[in-house]
Each structure stands twice: as structure tokens, then as C-alpha cells.
Design a protein around this motif. Structure first.
Motif, mmCIF file in Angstrom:
data_model
loop_
_atom_site.group_PDB
_atom_site.id
_atom_site.type_symbol
_atom_site.label_atom_id
_atom_site.label_comp_id
_atom_site.label_asym_id
_atom_site.label_seq_id
_atom_site.Cartn_x
_atom_site.Cartn_y
_atom_site.Cartn_z
ATOM 1 N N ARG A 51 0.922 -1.119 -0.113
ATOM 2 C CA ARG A 51 -0.099 0.200 -0.480
ATOM 3 C C ARG A 51 0.749 1.187 -0.249
ATOM 4 N NH1 ARG A 51 -4.035 -0.594 5.169
ATOM 5 N NH2 ARG A 51 -3.870 1.267 4.706
ATOM 6 N N ARG A 52 1.740 0.463 -0.185
ATOM 7 C CA ARG A 52 3.001 2.464 0.494
ATOM 8 C C ARG A 52 3.420 3.055 -1.004
ATOM 9 N NH1 ARG A 52 9.323 2.864 3.636
ATOM 10 N NH2 ARG A 52 8.706 5.053 3.669
ATOM 11 N N VAL A 53 3.599 3.954 -1.246
ATOM 12 C CA VAL A 53 4.340 4.184 -3.252
ATOM 13 C C VAL A 53 5.343 5.827 -2.218
ATOM 14 C CG1 VAL A 53 3.728 5.537 -4.768
ATOM 15 C CG2 VAL A 53 2.242 4.113 -3.670
ATOM 16 N N VAL A 54 6.482 5.247 -2.810
ATOM 17 C CA VAL A 54 7.886 5.649 -2.667
ATOM 18 C C VAL A 54 8.358 5.971 -4.289
ATOM 19 C CG1 VAL A 54 8.795 4.951 -0.571
ATOM 20 C CG2 VAL A 54 9.178 3.278 -2.113
ATOM 21 N N ILE A 55 9.171 6.912 -3.995
ATOM 22 C CA ILE A 55 10.269 7.439 -5.193
ATOM 23 C C ILE A 55 10.848 7.271 -5.170
ATOM 24 C CG2 ILE A 55 9.857 9.849 -6.408
ATOM 25 C CD1 ILE A 55 7.501 10.893 -4.988
ATOM 26 N N PRO A 56 11.975 7.095 -6.404
ATOM 27 C CA PRO A 56 13.772 7.083 -5.805
ATOM 28 C C PRO A 56 13.944 7.967 -6.284
ATOM 29 C CG PRO A 56 12.204 5.536 -7.753
ATOM 30 C CD PRO A 56 10.948 6.618 -7.294
ATOM 31 N N ARG A 57 15.081 8.137 -5.511
ATOM 32 C CA ARG A 57 15.022 9.886 -5.356
ATOM 33 C C ARG A 57 16.002 10.278 -6.616
ATOM 34 N NH1 ARG A 57 20.135 12.098 -3.648
ATOM 35 N NH2 ARG A 57 21.050 9.453 -3.241
ATOM 36 N N GLU A 58 16.987 9.302 -6.716
ATOM 37 C CA GLU A 58 18.203 9.632 -8.222
ATOM 38 C C GLU A 58 17.035 10.157 -9.058
ATOM 39 O OE1 GLU A 58 20.796 10.594 -7.596
ATOM 40 O OE2 GLU A 58 21.317 9.717 -5.980
ATOM 41 N N LYS A 59 15.576 9.328 -9.487
ATOM 42 C CA LYS A 59 15.169 9.589 -10.675
ATOM 43 C C LYS A 59 14.559 11.565 -10.134
ATOM 44 C CE LYS A 59 14.606 4.716 -12.547
ATOM 45 N NZ LYS A 59 13.772 4.359 -13.237
ATOM 46 N N PHE A 60 13.664 11.545 -9.008
ATOM 47 C CA PHE A 60 13.035 12.367 -8.599
ATOM 48 C C PHE A 60 14.071 13.492 -9.122
ATOM 49 C CE2 PHE A 60 12.172 16.109 -5.570
ATOM 50 C CZ PHE A 60 10.497 15.755 -6.226
ATOM 51 N N LEU A 61 15.339 13.235 -9.101
ATOM 52 C CA LEU A 61 16.281 14.630 -8.724
ATOM 53 C C LEU A 61 16.767 14.710 -10.734
ATOM 54 C CD1 LEU A 61 18.768 13.847 -6.072
ATOM 55 C CD2 LEU A 61 17.216 16.132 -6.394
ATOM 56 N N ARG A 62 16.946 13.871 -11.351
ATOM 57 C CA ARG A 62 17.134 13.859 -12.358
ATOM 58 C C ARG A 62 16.055 14.949 -13.641
ATOM 59 N NH1 ARG A 62 19.921 8.664 -11.728
ATOM 60 N NH2 ARG A 62 17.582 8.578 -12.544
ATOM 61 N N ALA A 63 14.951 14.360 -12.864
ATOM 62 C CA ALA A 63 13.553 14.758 -13.213
ATOM 63 C C ALA A 63 13.695 16.150 -13.107
ATOM 64 C CB ALA A 63 12.307 14.274 -12.892
ATOM 65 N N PHE A 64 13.787 16.593 -11.467
ATOM 66 C CA PHE A 64 12.654 18.638 -11.132
ATOM 67 C C PHE A 64 14.220 18.710 -10.328
ATOM 68 C CE2 PHE A 64 9.462 15.496 -10.668
ATOM 69 C CZ PHE A 64 8.658 15.770 -11.175
ATOM 70 N N ASP A 65 16.391 18.391 -10.708
ATOM 71 C CA ASP A 65 16.394 19.235 -9.658
ATOM 72 C C ASP A 65 17.236 20.160 -10.866
ATOM 73 O OD1 ASP A 65 17.762 20.630 -8.449
ATOM 74 O OD2 ASP A 65 19.047 18.976 -7.800
ATOM 75 N N PRO A 66 17.611 21.641 -11.742
ATOM 76 C CA PRO A 66 18.200 21.816 -12.935
ATOM 77 C C PRO A 66 19.625 21.818 -12.600
ATOM 78 C CG PRO A 66 16.421 23.384 -11.738
ATOM 79 C CD PRO A 66 16.907 22.320 -10.869
ATOM 80 N N ASP A 67 19.902 22.280 -11.283
ATOM 81 C CA ASP A 67 21.345 22.139 -10.059
ATOM 82 C C ASP A 67 21.735 21.630 -10.032
ATOM 83 O OD1 ASP A 67 21.054 25.235 -11.082
ATOM 84 O OD2 ASP A 67 19.611 24.926 -9.093
ATOM 85 N N GLY A 68 21.387 20.047 -10.471
ATOM 86 C CA GLY A 68 21.391 18.671 -9.592
ATOM 87 C C GLY A 68 22.276 17.472 -10.073
ATOM 88 N N GLU A 69 22.465 16.582 -9.127
ATOM 89 C CA GLU A 69 23.306 15.455 -10.375
ATOM 90 C C GLU A 69 23.725 15.392 -12.017
ATOM 91 O OE1 GLU A 69 22.623 12.926 -7.949
ATOM 92 O OE2 GLU A 69 23.421 13.877 -6.506
#
Length: 69
Positions: A51-69
Motif C-alpha cells: 500500500r506504500r508508494v515511494v519515489i526513487p530519489r535519483e530519478k526524482f532529482l534528475r527530473a526536478f533538480d536543474p542544479d543537481g547531479e
């Protein structure tokens, strides 16, 4: 209900493999329901663990963090 405050910088430094919808919403400054809608639409990658939904941190950062990795 407890308030979650997470920044994109904190997510970059984190060693966690996944983040919650609440953490993602806090980092983007949106309501958690917006994150849920993005997951349902397929715009935000997510993993369903029972029932739990989690978001892969690396994929989230690639999609939403323009200054990121």
C-alpha cells in the motif's frame, strides 16, 4: 499532522534510495496531492510496495533538480 520540511539540497545530500510523496511535495513547494496526481499520470516515477508508494530519489532529482547531479 506533522509538517515536513525538505529542500532539494537536502535531497541531493541524502543517502536514502527513496523519498515519500510528502518529502517530494515539500522539496517542490507543492501540495502532496499534486505529487499523487503526477504519479497517477505517469509524470513522476514511483514504486508501489504494497500500500506504500515511494519515489526513487535519483530519478526524482534528475527530473526536478536543474542544479543537481
Amino acid at each position: 499532522m506533522r509538517t515536513v520540511t525538505v529542500t532539494m539540497d537536502e535531497l541531493r545530500r541524502s543517502r536514502n534510495l527513496v523519498i515519500t510523496r510528502t518529502e517530494a511535495a515539500a522539496a517542490l513547494g507543492v501540495d502532496p496531492r499534486t505529487i499523487t496526481a503526477g504519479i497517477d499520470a505517469g509524470n513522476i516515477p514511483a514504486v508501489h510496495l504494497g500500500r506504500r508508494v515511494v519515489i526513487p530519489r535519483e530519478k526524482f532529482l534528475r527530473a526536478f533538480d536543474p542544479d543537481g547531479e
